[in-house]
Enzyme design. Structure first.
Site, PDB file in Angstrom:
ATOM      1  N   ASN A 266      39.325  47.167  46.059  1.00  0.00           N
ATOM      2  CA  ASN A 266      40.641  46.544  46.241  1.00  0.00           C
ATOM      3  C   ASN A 266      40.540  45.265  47.080  1.00  0.00           C
ATOM      4  OD1 ASN A 266      41.993  48.596  44.824  1.00  0.00           O
ATOM      5  ND2 ASN A 266      42.146  49.857  46.664  1.00  0.00           N
TER       6      ASN A 266
ATOM      7  N   HIS B 129      52.941  56.610  45.604  1.00  0.00           N
ATOM      8  CA  HIS B 129      51.674  56.984  46.237  1.00  0.00           C
ATOM      9  C   HIS B 129      51.818  58.280  47.034  1.00  0.00           C
ATOM     10  CE1 HIS B 129      48.241  56.562  49.073  1.00  0.00           C
ATOM     11  NE2 HIS B 129      47.670  55.969  48.042  1.00  0.00           N
TER      12      HIS B 129
ATOM     13  N   GLU C  79      57.258  51.247  45.063  1.00  0.00           N
ATOM     14  CA  GLU C  79      56.147  50.319  45.236  1.00  0.00           C
ATOM     15  C   GLU C  79      56.427  49.083  44.400  1.00  0.00           C
ATOM     16  OE1 GLU C  79      52.184  52.114  44.820  1.00  0.00           O
ATOM     17  OE2 GLU C  79      53.166  54.074  44.963  1.00  0.00           O
TER      18      GLU C  79
ATOM     19  N   SER D  95      49.659  51.209  41.992  1.00  0.00           N
ATOM     20  CA  SER D  95      48.213  51.036  42.107  1.00  0.00           C
ATOM     21  C   SER D  95      47.413  51.726  41.026  1.00  0.00           C
ATOM     22  CB  SER D  95      47.749  51.545  43.475  1.00  0.00           C
ATOM     23  OG  SER D  95      48.028  52.930  43.629  1.00  0.00           O
TER      24      SER D  95
ATOM     25  N   ASP E 238      56.920  49.385  49.226  1.00  0.00           N
ATOM     26  CA  ASP E 238      55.496  49.407  49.539  1.00  0.00           C
ATOM     27  C   ASP E 238      54.816  48.307  48.721  1.00  0.00           C
ATOM     28  OD1 ASP E 238      52.723  49.962  49.410  1.00  0.00           O
ATOM     29  OD2 ASP E 238      53.039  52.084  49.822  1.00  0.00           O
TER      30      ASP E 238
ATOM     31  N   HIS F 132      49.488  46.708  47.171  1.00  0.00           N
ATOM     32  CA  HIS F 132      48.623  46.056  46.186  1.00  0.00           C
ATOM     33  C   HIS F 132      49.155  44.714  45.720  1.00  0.00           C
ATOM     34  CE1 HIS F 132      45.717  49.362  45.602  1.00  0.00           C
ATOM     35  NE2 HIS F 132      46.730  50.095  46.015  1.00  0.00           N
TER      36      HIS F 132
ATOM     37  N   LYS G 160      43.281  45.410  51.763  1.00  0.00           N
ATOM     38  CA  LYS G 160      43.056  45.159  50.336  1.00  0.00           C
ATOM     39  C   LYS G 160      42.851  43.654  50.147  1.00  0.00           C
ATOM     40  CE  LYS G 160      45.323  49.410  48.903  1.00  0.00           C
ATOM     41  NZ  LYS G 160      45.476  49.993  50.263  1.00  0.00           N
TER      42      LYS G 160
END
Length: 391
Positions: free
Chosen positions: A45, A131, A175, A179, A204, A207, A238
């Site tokens: 990542n 997640h 998110e 991810s 969130d 990523h 990340k």
């Protein structure tokens, strides 16, 4: 009582047993395992390759020399370094919000923020593909949890109409970039629903941070929604190439979390080296926009190579590419086959993803050259059987 050996044997039988692999990290998008030797690495990542950037290495070394290897204690006990305050100020500016707070990891952030905001008399509305850290935070809160179909705002509104009463707090959690699927949340629609039904919203951006939006500030910033989102969480480990996490919001909310988020209160502060590295990464976000341009050029090139090689999968809008397999055992075998051919790809299995949806997860990073990416597409075409992302 469940016998440990029985559990492990069952996990092995179902293709779900996890093992720690003795990985080595040479430079240049390659990784090594004793059994397979050197392979192209599609597991990382570290999207922008900043973990090896000279600016981050220098900043980390200087901070370690000045402050030592660790902060020594929790922030409220004496570990509150000037570096931490500088990073929080830089993150708030980066996200376009008044204030920010550091956490030890993305997992610690979510299990601290969510129980601080809602309790057993409150409600949470979360995307089904959120997640594990989000769901663990939901469980710790004791709030009533309602899960809506992935990225389905009609279902979210249906649940809000049925379940959202006047009493208690309500929190929506999504998110911005998922991810394991690589797809994006319809943020504008979610924000409208949170305002219509009187909820708070936690996004969130683990990523998406560093990759999307102005200076890599994320998808919330790209959509111009920062003033309308209550809390934006992201990670430093990340695309920013360091370690840790943050949440940004208004000053009152951040002060509240300092007093209520247990994973902040009772955790040792981030080490000086990682804090300084993250500060250097944020400066690079502004000074070197070509980092992102370079990554997206590689992403587009690789997706074109996959199409040419006959790899059938959903080539979404992000740097994450899932190759559906289905059964856990089949995913594990496919990953093993690809490693034998020189390609390090991780098999993602339940409970990380829902039952029956095991997949291989590929992430494109700046460590990988176009030559590496073209080679990887051919290796995938040769190593995957029909039904495993192949034609």
């Amino acid at each position: 009582m469940v016998r440990l050996s029985d559990f492990l044997s069952e996990q092995q039988r179902r293709g779900k047993l996890r093992r720690l692999l003795p990985l080595e990290h040479p430079e240049g998008g390659r990784i090594a395992l004793p059994q397979f030797g050197e392979m192209l690495d599609f597991s990382s990542n570290d999207y922008l390759g900043l973990s090896r950037h000279p600016r981050l290495l220098t900043a980390a070394a200087e901070a370690m020399s000045l402050f030592g290897t660790g902060a020594g204690s929790a922030r409220l006990m004496g570990g509150n370094l000037e570096l931490h305050r500088r990073l929080e100020a830089a993150l708030a500016l980066f996200k376009g919000l008044p204030a920010a707070l550091l956490f030890g990891s993305g997992y610690l952030a979510n299990i601290g923020i969510i129980p601080a905001l809602v309790g057993r008399h409150d409600q949470i509305f979360a995307d089904r593909l959120s997640h594990a850290s989000i769901y663990d935070g939901c469980r710790l809160s004791g709030a009533q949890l309602h899960r809506f179909h992935h990225n389905d705002c009609n279902h979210l509104e249906e649940l809000l109409q049925k379940r959202r009463g006047g009493a208690g707090q309500a929190l929506i959690v999504v998110e911005s970039l998922y991810s394991m699927d690589g797809d994006l949340c319809p943020l504008a629609e979610v924000v409208e629903l949170k305002e219509r039904y009187g909820c708070r919203l936690l996004v969130d951006e683990a990523h998406a941070t560093g990759l999307f939006g102005p200076h890599g500030a994320g998808l919330v910033a790209e959509a111009g929604l920062a003033p309308r989102v209550d809390l934006v969480m992201g990670t430093l480990g990340k695309a920013l190439g360091s370690y840790g996490a943050y949440v940004a919001g208004d000053r009152e909310m951040i002060d509240y979390l300092v007093n209520r988020a247990r994973s902040f209160i009772f955790s040792t502060a981030l080490p000086p080296a990682t804090t300084a590295a993250a500060l250097a990464a944020l400066a690079l976000m502004v000074e070197e926009p070509e980092l992102r341009t370079d990554l997206w050029r590689r992403v587009d090139f690789f997706k074109g190579q996959l199409t040419q090689a006959g790899i059938e999968t959903d080539l979404g809008p992000s740097q994450i590419i899932p190759l559906p397999v289905g059964k856990s055992a089949a995913a594990a075998l496919a990953a093993e086959e690809l490693r034998s051919r020189g390609l390090f790809v991780v098999a993602v299995r339940p409970p990380t993803v829902p039952e029956g949806s095991a997949r291989l997860r590929l992430s494109v990073t700046r460590h990988l050259s176009e030559g590496n990416l073209a080679e990887a597409a051919l290796l995938l075409a040769a190593g995957l059987r029909p039904g495993q992302g192949g034609s």
